[in-house]
Design an enzyme around this catalytic site. Structure first.
Site, mmCIF file in Angstrom:
data_model
loop_
_atom_site.group_PDB
_atom_site.id
_atom_site.type_symbol
_atom_site.label_atom_id
_atom_site.label_comp_id
_atom_site.label_asym_id
_atom_site.label_seq_id
_atom_site.Cartn_x
_atom_site.Cartn_y
_atom_site.Cartn_z
ATOM 1 C CG ASP A 48 -1.885 -1.141 1.196
ATOM 2 O OD1 ASP A 48 -1.949 -1.999 0.336
ATOM 3 O OD2 ASP A 48 -2.470 -1.422 2.118
ATOM 4 C CE LYS A 62 -3.485 -4.365 1.631
ATOM 5 N NZ LYS A 62 -4.188 -3.650 2.685
ATOM 6 C CB CYS A 116 -1.813 -2.811 5.964
ATOM 7 S SG CYS A 116 -3.576 -2.098 5.672
#
Length: 155
Positions: free
Chosen positions: A19, A80, A113
């Site tokens: 990310d 995601k 995450c």
């Protein structure tokens, strides 16, 4: 569960880039620094022939991976909408790579995450090596506690 960390070898290692998206740039502490280290990691992976898997959290709303990170030759870039990078597409990609023992993990956010991905991988018996200077959060306290918690789960 007690997990010991072994030496990394290119043949049994995969890099996970989590990310690292433009929308996070103003919110994440030391974002420029983690991008710089992340780029070096990606260059090293290319040189050593280590597969790289990249996720992008809700790219429709948060944009793509930052341009500074050269994703040339990565094995997979997958969107995601959950915290962990351990998605069905990622598990399928890992299954195509024989003998994966270790994951080198970096990105944002450390306390969400990165931590959840590490815990999911550890639960599957994979060694996880978080690159601390290529991982960050909005808060340094969140980052610190996440790294400590993950260390406790490994040792």
């Amino acid at each position: 569960m007690l997990t010991t960390l072994g030496n990394l070898t290119p043949a049994s290692t995969v890099f996970f880039c989590c990310d690292m998206q433009e929308r996070f740039r103003p919110a994440i502490k030391y974002f420029g620094d983690i991008i710089s280290v992340g780029q070096r990691l990606l260059q090293g992976a290319r040189i050593l022939g280590i597969p790289v898997i990249v996720t992008e959290q809700y790219p429709k709303g948060l944009g793509s991976t930052v341009q500074e990170l050269d994703l040339t030759g990565v094995k997979l870039v997958v969107p995601k909408t959950k915290f962990s990078m351990v998605l069905p597409e990622v598990e399928a990609a890992l299954a195509e790579i024989p003998g994966v023992r270790s994951v080198v993990l970096f990105g944002v956010e450390t306390h969400v995450c990165i931590q959840q991905t590490a815990l999911d991988l550890i639960g599957r018996g994979v060694e996880v090596h978080i690159v601390a200077d290529a991982s960050s959060s909005r808060s340094m306290m969140d980052r610190m506690f996440a790294l400590e918690r993950t260390e406790d789960d490994v040792s």
